[in-house]
Design a protein around this motif. Structure first.
Motif, PDB file in Angstrom:
ATOM      1  N   ALA A  55     -84.495  38.904  22.152  1.00 11.26           N
ATOM      2  CA  ALA A  55     -85.830  38.595  22.669  1.00 11.26           C
ATOM      3  C   ALA A  55     -86.754  38.102  21.566  1.00 11.26           C
ATOM      4  CB  ALA A  55     -86.424  39.829  23.344  1.00 11.26           C
ATOM      5  N   ALA A  56     -86.697  38.732  20.399  1.00 11.34           N
ATOM      6  CA  ALA A  56     -87.556  38.321  19.287  1.00 11.34           C
ATOM      7  C   ALA A  56     -87.227  36.904  18.834  1.00 11.34           C
ATOM      8  CB  ALA A  56     -87.404  39.296  18.122  1.00 11.34           C
ATOM      9  N   VAL A  57     -85.944  36.598  18.735  1.00 14.29           N
ATOM     10  CA  VAL A  57     -85.552  35.255  18.296  1.00 14.29           C
ATOM     11  C   VAL A  57     -85.904  34.210  19.349  1.00 14.29           C
ATOM     12  CG1 VAL A  57     -83.565  33.788  17.742  1.00 14.29           C
ATOM     13  CG2 VAL A  57     -83.825  36.018  16.648  1.00 14.29           C
ATOM     14  N   ARG A  58     -85.782  34.562  20.621  1.00  9.48           N
ATOM     15  CA  ARG A  58     -86.195  33.625  21.677  1.00  9.48           C
ATOM     16  C   ARG A  58     -87.665  33.220  21.517  1.00  9.48           C
ATOM     17  NH1 ARG A  58     -83.399  33.021  26.813  1.00  9.48           N
ATOM     18  NH2 ARG A  58     -85.461  32.583  27.685  1.00  9.48           N
ATOM     19  N   VAL A  59     -88.511  34.182  21.190  1.00 10.06           N
ATOM     20  CA  VAL A  59     -89.929  33.869  20.973  1.00 10.06           C
ATOM     21  C   VAL A  59     -90.086  32.854  19.848  1.00 10.06           C
ATOM     22  CG1 VAL A  59     -92.152  34.797  20.203  1.00 10.06           C
ATOM     23  CG2 VAL A  59     -90.776  36.058  21.882  1.00 10.06           C
ATOM     24  N   LEU A  60     -89.349  33.034  18.767  1.00  8.74           N
ATOM     25  CA  LEU A  60     -89.443  32.124  17.633  1.00  8.74           C
ATOM     26  C   LEU A  60     -88.804  30.776  17.942  1.00  8.74           C
ATOM     27  CD1 LEU A  60     -88.688  34.694  14.788  1.00  8.74           C
ATOM     28  CD2 LEU A  60     -90.918  33.796  15.504  1.00  8.74           C
ATOM     29  N   GLU A  61     -87.755  30.761  18.760  1.00 10.62           N
ATOM     30  CA  GLU A  61     -87.170  29.488  19.186  1.00 10.62           C
ATOM     31  C   GLU A  61     -88.154  28.674  20.028  1.00 10.62           C
ATOM     32  OE1 GLU A  61     -82.349  30.406  19.481  1.00 10.62           O
ATOM     33  OE2 GLU A  61     -83.634  30.772  21.231  1.00 10.62           O
ATOM     34  N   ASP A  62     -89.015  29.350  20.754  1.00 12.00           N
ATOM     35  CA  ASP A  62     -89.987  28.666  21.616  1.00 12.00           C
ATOM     36  C   ASP A  62     -91.249  28.254  20.869  1.00 12.00           C
ATOM     37  OD1 ASP A  62     -88.244  29.063  23.725  1.00 12.00           O
ATOM     38  OD2 ASP A  62     -89.324  30.795  24.535  1.00 12.00           O
ATOM     39  N   ASP A  63     -91.346  28.643  19.605  1.00 11.59           N
ATOM     40  CA  ASP A  63     -92.536  28.375  18.800  1.00 11.59           C
ATOM     41  C   ASP A  63     -92.280  27.154  17.914  1.00 11.59           C
ATOM     42  OD1 ASP A  63     -94.573  28.384  16.843  1.00 11.59           O
ATOM     43  OD2 ASP A  63     -94.799  30.551  16.989  1.00 11.59           O
ATOM     44  N   PRO A  64     -93.024  26.062  18.083  1.00 12.63           N
ATOM     45  CA  PRO A  64     -92.754  24.835  17.327  1.00 12.63           C
ATOM     46  C   PRO A  64     -93.023  24.940  15.834  1.00 12.63           C
ATOM     47  CG  PRO A  64     -94.777  24.608  18.593  1.00 12.63           C
ATOM     48  CD  PRO A  64     -94.127  25.891  19.047  1.00 12.63           C
ATOM     49  N   ASN A  65     -93.597  26.052  15.377  1.00  9.60           N
ATOM     50  CA  ASN A  65     -93.838  26.220  13.948  1.00  9.60           C
ATOM     51  C   ASN A  65     -92.565  26.542  13.175  1.00  9.60           C
ATOM     52  OD1 ASN A  65     -96.852  26.024  13.581  1.00  9.60           O
ATOM     53  ND2 ASN A  65     -96.763  27.571  15.183  1.00  9.60           N
ATOM     54  N   PHE A  66     -91.500  26.909  13.889  1.00 14.03           N
ATOM     55  CA  PHE A  66     -90.277  27.322  13.222  1.00 14.03           C
ATOM     56  C   PHE A  66     -89.125  26.367  13.531  1.00 14.03           C
ATOM     57  CE2 PHE A  66     -92.915  31.078  13.898  1.00 14.03           C
ATOM     58  CZ  PHE A  66     -93.011  31.555  12.591  1.00 14.03           C
ATOM     59  N   ASN A  67     -88.161  26.339  12.636  1.00 13.31           N
ATOM     60  CA  ASN A  67     -87.037  25.414  12.737  1.00 13.31           C
ATOM     61  C   ASN A  67     -85.902  26.042  13.543  1.00 13.31           C
ATOM     62  OD1 ASN A  67     -85.020  23.520  12.341  1.00 13.31           O
ATOM     63  ND2 ASN A  67     -84.612  24.148  10.238  1.00 13.31           N
ATOM     64  N   ALA A  68     -86.143  26.175  14.834  1.00 14.60           N
ATOM     65  CA  ALA A  68     -85.151  26.726  15.755  1.00 14.60           C
ATOM     66  C   ALA A  68     -85.642  26.430  17.164  1.00 14.60           C
ATOM     67  CB  ALA A  68     -84.997  28.233  15.570  1.00 14.60           C
ATOM     68  N   GLY A  69     -84.764  25.929  18.044  1.00 14.33           N
ATOM     69  CA  GLY A  69     -85.220  25.598  19.387  1.00 14.33           C
ATOM     70  C   GLY A  69     -86.293  24.533  19.349  1.00 14.33           C
ATOM     71  N   LYS A  70     -87.381  24.757  20.060  1.00 15.98           N
ATOM     72  CA  LYS A  70     -88.514  23.833  20.048  1.00 15.98           C
ATOM     73  C   LYS A  70     -89.026  23.689  18.622  1.00 15.98           C
ATOM     74  CE  LYS A  70     -92.090  21.544  21.801  1.00 15.98           C
ATOM     75  NZ  LYS A  70     -91.933  20.204  22.413  1.00 15.98           N
ATOM     76  N   GLY A  71     -89.079  22.453  18.127  1.00 15.07           N
ATOM     77  CA  GLY A  71     -89.545  22.257  16.761  1.00 15.07           C
ATOM     78  C   GLY A  71     -88.440  22.220  15.729  1.00 15.07           C
ATOM     79  N   ALA A  72     -87.165  22.193  16.189  1.00 12.10           N
ATOM     80  CA  ALA A  72     -86.049  22.098  15.247  1.00 12.10           C
ATOM     81  C   ALA A  72     -86.063  20.745  14.542  1.00 12.10           C
ATOM     82  CB  ALA A  72     -84.725  22.297  15.986  1.00 12.10           C
ATOM     83  N   VAL A  73     -85.491  20.708  13.363  1.00  6.17           N
ATOM     84  CA  VAL A  73     -85.468  19.483  12.572  1.00  6.17           C
ATOM     85  C   VAL A  73     -84.460  18.481  13.134  1.00  6.17           C
ATOM     86  CG1 VAL A  73     -86.153  20.727  10.504  1.00  6.17           C
ATOM     87  CG2 VAL A  73     -83.726  20.354  10.957  1.00  6.17           C
ATOM     88  N   PHE A  74     -84.588  17.234  12.671  1.00  4.53           N
ATOM     89  CA  PHE A  74     -83.720  16.145  13.115  1.00  4.53           C
ATOM     90  C   PHE A  74     -82.570  15.921  12.139  1.00  4.53           C
ATOM     91  CE2 PHE A  74     -87.779  15.235  15.095  1.00  4.53           C
ATOM     92  CZ  PHE A  74     -87.443  14.723  16.342  1.00  4.53           C
ATOM     93  N   ASN A  75     -81.403  15.532  12.687  1.00  3.68           N
ATOM     94  CA  ASN A  75     -80.282  15.131  11.835  1.00  3.68           C
ATOM     95  C   ASN A  75     -80.394  13.644  11.486  1.00  3.68           C
ATOM     96  OD1 ASN A  75     -79.331  13.648  14.056  1.00  3.68           O
ATOM     97  ND2 ASN A  75     -77.725  15.107  14.562  1.00  3.68           N
ATOM     98  N   THR A  76     -79.403  13.087  10.838  1.00  2.00           N
ATOM     99  CA  THR A  76     -79.459  11.693  10.387  1.00  2.00           C
ATOM    100  C   THR A  76     -79.601  10.705  11.534  1.00  2.00           C
ATOM    101  OG1 THR A  76     -77.032  11.625  10.371  1.00  2.00           O
ATOM    102  CG2 THR A  76     -78.140  12.092   8.277  1.00  2.00           C
ATOM    103  N   ASP A  77     -79.133  11.074  12.736  1.00  2.00           N
ATOM    104  CA  ASP A  77     -79.224  10.195  13.894  1.00  2.00           C
ATOM    105  C   ASP A  77     -80.460  10.454  14.746  1.00  2.00           C
ATOM    106  OD1 ASP A  77     -76.922   8.968  13.140  1.00  2.00           O
ATOM    107  OD2 ASP A  77     -75.731   9.535  14.895  1.00  2.00           O
TER     108      ASP A  77
END
Length: 310
Positions: A55-77
Motif C-alpha cells: 500500500a505504501a509503495v502504491r501511494v508513491l507509484e501514484d505520486d509524480p514526484n517519484f521515479n515509479a509508476g506515474k512520473g517514471a523516467v523514459f528509456n532511450t526510445d
C-alpha cells in the motif's frame, strides 16, 4: 532509529537544502507522509506487513514526484519500463516484474505474481498480459508521462560538451514490521533516464534490491542497480546479520557504505529488523526517506543534512 513500524524511501542521491522550492519540498514530504500513514493504518487494523509495504509503495507509484509508476523516467526510445518486487519475511515468498509497460501499479502486479502464479519474476509483455488476465486494467503509456521526466530525457540525449549523461534515481521502497513481528519489503522503479530498452536494474531482483527474512531484516535498496546486482546487496545485509550476528545498523552500513563503493558505485537502503530498529545507510550525499513510529510519529527526511549516512 527504534520503535519504527514502517519506513519508505524515495531514492538515493543529493538534494541540498535550498535546491528546491518550498512547494516542491512540501510535495515530497506530503507524498512520503501519505505513504506512511496509508501503510500504518493497515498495520493498526491488524493487517500483515506485506499489505502495508504494498500500500505504501502504491501511494508513491501514484505520486509524480517519484521515479515509479506515474512520473517514471523514459528509456532511450521515450517509453517507460517499470520494475518492482515484493517479499514476505515470514515465509520468504516473493514476486517481481520487470519491463512492465501498461500496468499502473507494478508493485501490486509483483504481488500477484507471488500469489497467483508459480513464478517469482515475470517480464515485459508477458507480465502485462498476466496483469490483464488477473483483472488489472490496461494503462496506456501516456498515463506515466510528466514534463519533468521528458525534459530530463532530452537533457540526457544532449549533454553539454564534455559532460556526462544524466541519470535519475528516486526509486521508491518500503519496509515494515507488523504486530506479529513479521516483516516485509517492497521496491518499485522506472530505472535510469535514457536507459537502454530492456535494461533491468536491481529493484526487481530478489536479494539485490529487495529482501526480507523474519530472522534478520527487511531491506529496500536504491542506487546504481548493476552494482547492487553484482554485490547481491540486500541479501548480503541479511547474511551478515544471520551468519555473524551483526546488528542491522552495522550490517547495512558495511554493505552500502563499504562494499558497494568498493565496487565502484553509490546508493542507499532502508533496513528494518523485527524489533523495529531502522538503519538508513547511504554512500550518496543523501537519501530521501521517512519513517513512522509505533505511536504514530512521522519523520520525513529529504535534504542531505537531514539524512546521516548511518
Amino acid at each position: 532509529m527504534r520503535n519504527v513500524v514502517l519506513a519508505v524511501h524515495g531514492g538515493a542521491g543529493s538534494l541540498p537544502r535550498g535546491s528546491i522550492s518550498a512547494e516542491q519540498e512540501r510535495a515530497y514530504r506530503d507524498g512520503l507522509t501519505r505513504a506512511l500513514r496509508t501503510g500504518y493504518a493497515l498495520i493498526n487494523e491488524g493487517r500483515p506487513s506485506l499489505d502495508a509495504v504494498e500500500a505504501a509503495v502504491r501511494v508513491l507509484e501514484d505520486d509524480p514526484n517519484f521515479n515509479a509508476g506515474k512520473g517514471a523516467v523514459f528509456n532511450t526510445d521515450g517509453e517507460q519500463e517499470l520494475d518492482a518486487s515484493i517479499m514476505n519475511g515470514r515465509d520468504l515468498r516473493s514476486g517481481a516484474v520487470a519491463g512492465v509497460h501498461n500496468t499502473k501499479n507494478p508493485i501490486s502486479l509483483a504481488r500477484m505474481v507471488m500469489e497467483r502464479s508459480r513464478h517469482v519474476l515475470m517480464a515485459g509483455r508477458g507480465a502485462d498480459i498476466f496483469a490483464l488476465q488477473n483483472g488489472v486494467p490496461y494503462t496506456t503509456q501516456d498515463y506515466f508521462f510528466t514534463q519533468r521526466r521528458w525534459d530530463a530525457l532530452i537533457a540526457a540525449k544532449n549533454p553539454p560538451a564534455g559532460g556526462a549523461e544524466q541519470t535519475t534515481g528516486e526509486t521508491v521502497g518500503a519496509v515494515a514490521v507488523d504486530r506479529n513481528r513479521d516483516i516485509a519489503a517492497a521496491t518499485s522503479t522506472g530505472g535510469l533516464t535514457n536507459k537502454l530498452v530492456g535494461r533491468v536494474g536491481d529493484s526487481p531482483i530478489i536479494g539485490a534490491g529487495t529482501y526480507a527474512d523474519n530472522r534478520t531484516v527487511a531491506i529496500s535498496c536504491t542506487g546504481t542497480g548493476e552494482v547492487f546486482i553484482r554485490g547481491v546487496a540486500a541479501h548480503d545485509i541479511s547474511a551478515l546479520m544471520d551468519y555473524t550476528g551483526a546488528s542491522v545498523t552495522r550490517a547495512a552500513a558495511r554493505v552500502i557504505t563499504e562494499k558497494i563503493p568498493a565496487l565502484g558505485a553509490t546508493g542507499g537502503a532502508i533496513a528494518l529488523d523485527p524489533r523495529g530498529v531502522l538503519a538508513t545507510p547511504h554512500s550518496t550525499a543523501g537519501l530521501i526517506n521517512a519513517y513512522i513510529l509505533r505511536d504514530g510519529t512521522v519523520v520525513t527526511r529529504i535534504f542531505d543534512d537531514e539524512t546521516p549516512a548511518r
